[in-house]
Design a protein around this motif. Sequence first.
Motif, PDB file in Angstrom:
ATOM      1  N   ASP A  43      10.111  -2.120   0.153  1.00  0.00           N
ATOM      2  CA  ASP A  43       9.250  -2.551   1.325  1.00  0.00           C
ATOM      3  C   ASP A  43       7.746  -2.383   0.851  1.00  0.00           C
ATOM      4  N   THR A  44       6.836  -3.366   1.433  1.00  0.00           N
ATOM      5  CA  THR A  44       5.607  -3.180   1.175  1.00  0.00           C
ATOM      6  C   THR A  44       4.969  -2.135   2.295  1.00  0.00           C
ATOM      7  N   HIS A 104       0.493  -5.278  -4.089  1.00  0.00           N
ATOM      8  CA  HIS A 104       1.503  -4.548  -2.840  1.00  0.00           C
ATOM      9  C   HIS A 104       1.911  -3.254  -3.432  1.00  0.00           C
ATOM     10  N   ILE A 120      -1.578  -2.365   0.787  1.00  0.00           N
ATOM     11  CA  ILE A 120      -2.119  -3.272  -0.177  1.00  0.00           C
ATOM     12  C   ILE A 120      -3.278  -2.530  -0.799  1.00  0.00           C
ATOM     13  N   PRO A 147       4.690  -0.741  -3.197  1.00  0.00           N
ATOM     14  CA  PRO A 147       6.231  -0.644  -2.632  1.00  0.00           C
ATOM     15  C   PRO A 147       6.613   0.752  -2.299  1.00  0.00           C
TER      16      PRO A 147
END
Length: 161
Positions: A118-119, A131, A122, A133
């Motif tokens: 999941d991000t 992004h 940024i 993760p």
Amino acid sequence: MTNPNHENDVTFIRALAELLRENDLTELQVKRDYGDDNSLNVRVSRATPAAAVMPASLPAPAAVSMPSPAPMPEGGTAEDPAEHPGAVTSPMVGTVYMQPEPGAPSFISVGASVAEGDTLLIVEAMKTMNHIPAPRAGTVKRILIEDGAAVEYGTPLVILE
């Protein structure tokens, strides 16, 4: 093909870093043209206080409520977040953005569950939005940076447990 000016470029970059420090600057950008399709673009910057300036290419975000930092441990001593086993650190130098675009909800919040991949946020580096993760599934325990803050390689960003 190696750059014949490599040694000169390294000396030049070191001189720029020294100039940055001596004059208490936060960023310096220079382009050197060597001729046909041969140039050197250098941007030297250092971390700024939490009130970092947004890049001119992006509009300022709407007011975002940031979670308050987690309280200090019972013993009263602050531990180094980078040493925490759940620390997620920045893989690059850049500017942190907590949401995909200004005015949008943040990717994460304290207490949120995340899955691996999941991000989390940024990091913008050289006008590229990277992004970051989640390296593993877990719960966001602490968010250690603010939206728009400048970060360096290895800066702790988030604590996942």
